[in-house]
Each structure stands twice: as C-alpha cells, then as structure tokens.
Enzyme design. Structure first.
Site, PDB file in Angstrom:
ATOM      1  N   THR A  99       0.818  -1.219   0.000  1.00 12.05           N
ATOM      2  CA  THR A  99       0.000   0.000   0.000  1.00 12.05           C
ATOM      3  C   THR A  99       0.845   1.259   0.000  1.00 12.05           C
ATOM      4  O   THR A  99       0.569   2.230  -0.716  1.00 12.05           O
ATOM      5  CB  THR A  99      -0.943   0.007   1.223  1.00 12.05           C
ATOM      6  OG1 THR A  99      -1.836  -1.107   1.124  1.00 12.05           O
ATOM      7  CG2 THR A  99      -1.742   1.295   1.293  1.00 12.05           C
ATOM      8  N   HIS A 128      -5.574  14.909  -7.210  1.00 16.37           N
ATOM      9  CA  HIS A 128      -5.501  14.326  -5.863  1.00 16.37           C
ATOM     10  C   HIS A 128      -4.897  12.925  -5.961  1.00 16.37           C
ATOM     11  O   HIS A 128      -5.255  12.150  -6.862  1.00 16.37           O
ATOM     12  CB  HIS A 128      -6.897  14.250  -5.245  1.00 16.37           C
ATOM     13  CG  HIS A 128      -6.899  13.884  -3.793  1.00 16.37           C
ATOM     14  ND1 HIS A 128      -6.814  12.580  -3.355  1.00 16.37           N
ATOM     15  CD2 HIS A 128      -6.966  14.664  -2.676  1.00 16.37           C
ATOM     16  CE1 HIS A 128      -6.842  12.566  -2.027  1.00 16.37           C
ATOM     17  NE2 HIS A 128      -6.930  13.817  -1.590  1.00 16.37           N
ATOM     18  N   ASN A 130      -5.334  10.162  -4.246  1.00 14.88           N
ATOM     19  CA  ASN A 130      -6.302   9.070  -4.107  1.00 14.88           C
ATOM     20  C   ASN A 130      -7.428   9.174  -5.120  1.00 14.88           C
ATOM     21  O   ASN A 130      -7.762   8.213  -5.822  1.00 14.88           O
ATOM     22  CB  ASN A 130      -6.891   9.031  -2.699  1.00 14.88           C
ATOM     23  CG  ASN A 130      -5.869   8.709  -1.643  1.00 14.88           C
ATOM     24  OD1 ASN A 130      -5.128   9.587  -1.211  1.00 14.88           O
ATOM     25  ND2 ASN A 130      -5.813   7.450  -1.207  1.00 14.88           N
ATOM     26  N   ASN A 140      -4.465  -3.130  -3.478  1.00 13.10           N
ATOM     27  CA  ASN A 140      -4.556  -4.588  -3.541  1.00 13.10           C
ATOM     28  C   ASN A 140      -4.558  -5.140  -4.964  1.00 13.10           C
ATOM     29  O   ASN A 140      -4.207  -6.308  -5.172  1.00 13.10           O
ATOM     30  CB  ASN A 140      -5.811  -5.063  -2.807  1.00 13.10           C
ATOM     31  CG  ASN A 140      -5.749  -4.772  -1.323  1.00 13.10           C
ATOM     32  OD1 ASN A 140      -4.715  -4.328  -0.822  1.00 13.10           O
ATOM     33  ND2 ASN A 140      -6.839  -5.011  -0.623  1.00 13.10           N
ATOM     34  N   HIS A 187      30.252 -40.065 -12.438  1.00 23.32           N
ATOM     35  CA  HIS A 187      30.624 -40.266 -11.033  1.00 23.32           C
ATOM     36  C   HIS A 187      32.024 -39.714 -10.730  1.00 23.32           C
ATOM     37  O   HIS A 187      32.715 -40.195  -9.824  1.00 23.32           O
ATOM     38  CB  HIS A 187      30.572 -41.752 -10.638  1.00 23.32           C
ATOM     39  CG  HIS A 187      29.233 -42.387 -10.827  1.00 23.32           C
ATOM     40  ND1 HIS A 187      28.282 -42.436  -9.836  1.00 23.32           N
ATOM     41  CD2 HIS A 187      28.679 -43.003 -11.916  1.00 23.32           C
ATOM     42  CE1 HIS A 187      27.201 -43.050 -10.287  1.00 23.32           C
ATOM     43  NE2 HIS A 187      27.415 -43.403 -11.548  1.00 23.32           N
ATOM     44  N   SER A 317      46.195 -15.125  -6.866  1.00 25.92           N
ATOM     45  CA  SER A 317      46.606 -15.292  -5.473  1.00 25.92           C
ATOM     46  C   SER A 317      47.467 -14.118  -5.039  1.00 25.92           C
ATOM     47  O   SER A 317      48.233 -13.561  -5.822  1.00 25.92           O
ATOM     48  CB  SER A 317      47.399 -16.600  -5.319  1.00 25.92           C
ATOM     49  OG  SER A 317      47.956 -16.696  -4.020  1.00 25.92           O
ATOM     50  N   LYS A 323      49.553 -17.661 -10.329  1.00 30.38           N
ATOM     51  CA  LYS A 323      48.343 -18.485 -10.193  1.00 30.38           C
ATOM     52  C   LYS A 323      47.153 -17.790 -10.859  1.00 30.38           C
ATOM     53  O   LYS A 323      46.951 -16.586 -10.715  1.00 30.38           O
ATOM     54  CB  LYS A 323      48.047 -18.718  -8.711  1.00 30.38           C
ATOM     55  CG  LYS A 323      47.039 -19.833  -8.440  1.00 30.38           C
ATOM     56  CD  LYS A 323      47.033 -20.135  -6.932  1.00 30.38           C
ATOM     57  CE  LYS A 323      46.242 -21.405  -6.623  1.00 30.38           C
ATOM     58  NZ  LYS A 323      44.819 -21.233  -6.867  1.00 30.38           N
ATOM     59  N   VAL A 324      46.357 -18.551 -11.583  1.00 29.95           N
ATOM     60  CA  VAL A 324      45.131 -18.041 -12.202  1.00 29.95           C
ATOM     61  C   VAL A 324      43.967 -18.904 -11.732  1.00 29.95           C
ATOM     62  O   VAL A 324      44.027 -20.131 -11.823  1.00 29.95           O
ATOM     63  CB  VAL A 324      45.232 -18.075 -13.744  1.00 29.95           C
ATOM     64  CG1 VAL A 324      43.911 -17.638 -14.365  1.00 29.95           C
ATOM     65  CG2 VAL A 324      46.372 -17.191 -14.217  1.00 29.95           C
ATOM     66  N   ASN A 325      42.940 -18.277 -11.223  1.00 29.88           N
ATOM     67  CA  ASN A 325      41.801 -19.008 -10.662  1.00 29.88           C
ATOM     68  C   ASN A 325      40.559 -18.887 -11.550  1.00 29.88           C
ATOM     69  O   ASN A 325      40.413 -17.902 -12.283  1.00 29.88           O
ATOM     70  CB  ASN A 325      41.483 -18.482  -9.268  1.00 29.88           C
ATOM     71  CG  ASN A 325      42.571 -18.803  -8.262  1.00 29.88           C
ATOM     72  OD1 ASN A 325      43.276 -19.796  -8.401  1.00 29.88           O
ATOM     73  ND2 ASN A 325      42.726 -17.962  -7.253  1.00 29.88           N
ATOM     74  N   GLU A 330      33.358 -19.154 -10.142  1.00 29.66           N
ATOM     75  CA  GLU A 330      33.030 -18.936  -8.736  1.00 29.66           C
ATOM     76  C   GLU A 330      31.921 -17.904  -8.581  1.00 29.66           C
ATOM     77  O   GLU A 330      30.991 -18.070  -7.784  1.00 29.66           O
ATOM     78  CB  GLU A 330      34.288 -18.515  -7.978  1.00 29.66           C
ATOM     79  CG  GLU A 330      35.319 -19.641  -7.869  1.00 29.66           C
ATOM     80  CD  GLU A 330      36.708 -19.153  -7.509  1.00 29.66           C
ATOM     81  OE1 GLU A 330      36.858 -17.942  -7.206  1.00 29.66           O
ATOM     82  OE2 GLU A 330      37.647 -19.970  -7.522  1.00 29.66           O
TER      83      GLU A 330
END
Length: 462
Positions: A99, A128, A130, A140, A187, A317, A323-325, A330
C-alpha cells in the site's frame, strides 16, 4: 532540513521540501526503518506505466478530466524515464500489500502533475493522489499488477537476451569442437569417449530448455489483476476497466498483457510467479552445472584435469605468483546459490494468501527481480569474460583419452563384459596400457585390439 507540511487522514507530518512524496510515504519512511533493500526501480517503472494507463482509461470510461489525464501522463512519463528514482525511497519491509509503495507513486505523480498544471496556468484544477491518480484502483490490485508488469519487462528486455546470447555462443563452440574426441566422465570417474562438441551440446540444450520454460511460464505472468480493486469484486471500477488497462499497457510498453480471468485469484495467489521463479531456479541449476564443469575441466594447469583453457582475467593469489583461478565460475555459482535461496523465499511468501489478499507481495517481487537481475548479469559476465575465450587443450585431451581404462568398453561385444573387466583390472594393477594387458591376457591379438578399440568409433551408436 527545510520541510513542508503534508496531511493525510491521520493528521499532519513534515516532509523534506525538496521531495515530491506526501504524508503516507513519509510515515512509511519513519515507521519501517528496516534494512537497506528498497522496492526495485523496475517495480517503480511498472507502477508508473500502470498509473499512466489507468489515467488514460479513466478518461475514456469515467470521464476523468482530460487536463488531469494529461498531467498524470506527463508525470508518469518522467518516472518511466528514470528521472525521479530518488523520490521512491521505500524499503521492501513495509506493509505486505505494498500500500505504501502505491501511495508513494500516487503522491509523487500528483505532486508533479499539479506543478505541471500550475506551469500551464490551470489553477482551477488539482490532481488528488487518491481521487485521481488512484481512481478506479486499490493497492490490492495495483501492486500485484505492477509485480507482473515489471517481471515481464525485465524478462523480455534483459533476461531472455542474456540466455539467447549464452546459448548461441555454446552453439558456436559445439560446432568448433564437434570432431575433437575426449574421455567422458561419470561419477567423477573415467567413462567412455565423446567429442568435446557433444559435451558442449548438452550445455547448449540446457539453455534451449530453460529458454522455453522461462518463456512458457512467463505467459501466466502476463495476466493482470487490475480492476479487482480491494477484494476482487471490482468495486468503484467501471465495467471493462481491467481489459482496457491491460490493452493500454500492451500498447504503451510494446509487450503483451491480458486481463486476469479471476481477480479473486489474482489478489490472493501468486502461483504464477512461483511457477516462473521455478524456471529461474532451473536455469540457475544448469548455470551452476556448466560453470562447475568448466571449473573442473580447467583445473591445473599441471596437477588437475587441464582439458580446457580459460581466460586469465586477473592474478589468482596474493601469495602464489602466476596463479590463475576460475573466478568467473566462482561468481556465477555464487549467483546460483542466491537464486535457489530466493526460490525458497518466494515459495513460502506465496503461501501467505490470507482470505482475499496475500500480504507478502513486496518480498516476492524483490526476490523475483533480484533473481532475474543476477541471472542476466551473471550469464552475461560469464559469457564475456570466460565462455567466449574458452579453448580446448587438444594435447591433454588426447593424452587422457589414450590413458583411460574405460576404452575397454569397446571390447564387450567381442570378448564379453567379464573378460573385458579382467583386462581393465590387469592394466590398472600392473600399470600398463589396455593394449598391453589385452595381448598379455591371450584374449586378443594386437591386430584385433587395434580394430576393436577406436575412440572415434565410440561416440555414436553402431
């Protein structure tokens, strides 16, 4: 802070002089100091579209003064253009019907509409919040309508284009690698061969399926409950208001909307958004799978699987040089975790349809919009920063393919499952090749082994 006095049915209250909202918005700001999550700007835009459409229809069906219609339309267009976002400060954690957000829109549009009329010298007419902006409406039925309008706009303009772009790039990668044979894995263990193109085709079809599910579920969200007013009966709305406003919204926005078949349903149930968000959750689950597959296939570079090469976007890092992530994987998988959590919130909130009204509406649409935004942004970012630059390490794929014991599966039709298993176990125990184990076992000659075990012949039915 300089203020002005505004009034509502409760009494007087001070509002910052440079803000366009009125008393009810100010009361909501003071009564609900909870969190920082605001009603999304997409819902604000949808509300403005709705108020514009309602004013136009009220002018036709109920004789709303044409000057008021023009003024409300002018003000709504300013909101739709994103020029007044600072004037919609309310948080999600407010009344469950929304509301106060409806009144926030009514007050801002009335304020701006009256300024527009004053500038034109129309001093004998006043809008106005309203009686005019909210004419033939209730919070609603307007808030759930805005929820649906906003969802359709976002899905059509941002989410689905991101899905299609991702799908098309996967299709190109599928074709690029259609003949590159590699080892399969089930698996997390070695399995029979397939091509990298076939593997990617599975990813692509996930996007094809999710696009269909999102599109299909979005059809239900096109249904609008405007015209139900307070409890679904349509009290104070003219006959045909729902159909006329839905048609006007379709014309304004350029997207398809339709009037709800049952307004009692539309006010108290949000099953359409639960269903739609389920499709978002399915897309999130598939996005997780694709991003995670790429993360695992790129593991290494020397001590992992290392079958694919991903772009090096930044150092990985603060302590390990060079280092490469897989940071894009992620980020996207964290996005999917949030969306799966959002799905639980949407599903539970949708259970709170007490009699004629669900009173968890703001939290439902907040989560739906956030999920779409995260998916659209997440897929686009992953696409641009990872997927486009994804390459195969063909040497590593060939090495792992030739070392796999599961090529022995090709021998099943020739020497039987149990004999093939003996060869695989012998090769594993003695750390030899399958070919060496097969010949040493006396079950096959070298020529037979070379004829039967051809990885490129194992990628389709025979």
């Amino acid at each position: 802070m300089e203020t002005r006095t505004e009034r509502d049915t409760i009494g007087e209250i001070q509002v910052p002089v440079d803000r366009y909202w009125g008393a009810q918005t100010q009361r909501s700001l003071e009564n609900f100091k909870i969190g920082t999550e605001q009603i999304p700007t997409e819902v604000v835009r949808a509300f403005a579209e709705l108020k514009k459409a309602a004013a136009i229809v009220n002018g036709k069906l109920k004789g709303l003064d044409s000057r008021k219609v023009e003024a409300i339309t002018y003000a709504a267009d300013k909101v739709i253009a994103g020029e007044l976002n600072d004037h919609f400060p309310l948080v999600v954690w407010q009344t469950g019907s929304g509301t106060q957000s409806n009144m926030n829109m009514n007050e801002v549009l009335a304020f701006l509409a009256n300024r527009f009329l004053e500038d034109k010298g129309e001093t004998d007419v006043k809008v106005h919040p309203n009686d005019d902006v909210n004419h033939s409406q209730s919070s609603n039925d307007t808030f759930p309508t805005a929820m649906h309008v906003a969802t359709v706009i976002f899905a059509e303009e941002k989410l689905l284009p991101a899905v299609v772009q991702f799908k098309n790039t996967l299709a190109a990668k599928e074709e690029q690698f259609q003949d590159l044979v590699k080892i399969g894995r089930t698996h997390l263990q070695d399995a029979t061969p397939l091509t990298f193109g076939q593997e990617i085709s599975g990813w692509k079809h996930m996007l094809v399926t999710c696009e269909k599910m999102i599109t299909e579920s979005l059809e239900h969200v096109r249904s609008l409950t405007i015209g139900g007013t307070a409890v679904g009966t349509g009290l104070n709305a003219p006959i045909g208001f729902s159909e006329a406003v839905s048609a006007q919204l379709s014309k304004q926005i350029g997207l398809s909307y339709k009037a709800s078949e049952n307004h009692f349903h539309g006010l108290t149930s949000h099953d359409e958004l639960v269903h739609f968000h389920g499709a978002l959750k399915a897309l999130a689950a598939d996005a997780f799978k694709i991003a995670n597959d790429i993360r695992l296939l790129a593991s290494g570079p020397r001590c992992g699987i290392g079958e694919v090469i991903i772009p090096a976007n930044e150092p990985g890092s603060s302590i390990m040089p060079g280092k490469v992530n897989p940071t894009q994987s992620e980020a996207l998988t964290m996005v999917t975790a949030q969306i799966i959590g959002n799905d639980a919130a949407v599903g539970f909130a949708a259970t709170q349809g007490h009699f004629q009204l669900n009173v968890f509406k703001p939290v439902i649409i907040y989560n739906v919009i956030q999920s779409m935004r995260l998916l659209a942004d997440g897929l686009t970012n992953f696409h641009d920063k990872c997927l486009v630059g994804l390459e195969a390490d063909e040497e590593k794929m060939a090495q792992l393919l030739n070392e796999s014991l599961m090529l022995v599966t090709a021998l099943n039709p020739h020497i039987g499952y149990e004999n093939a298993a003996k060869i695989a176990k012998k090769a594993h125990a003695e750390n030899t090749t399958l070919k060496e184990a097969a010949i040493d076992s006396g079950l096959l000659t070298e020529e037979q082994f070379d004829e039967y075990v051809v990885p490129g012949d194992m990628i389709a039915p025979k």
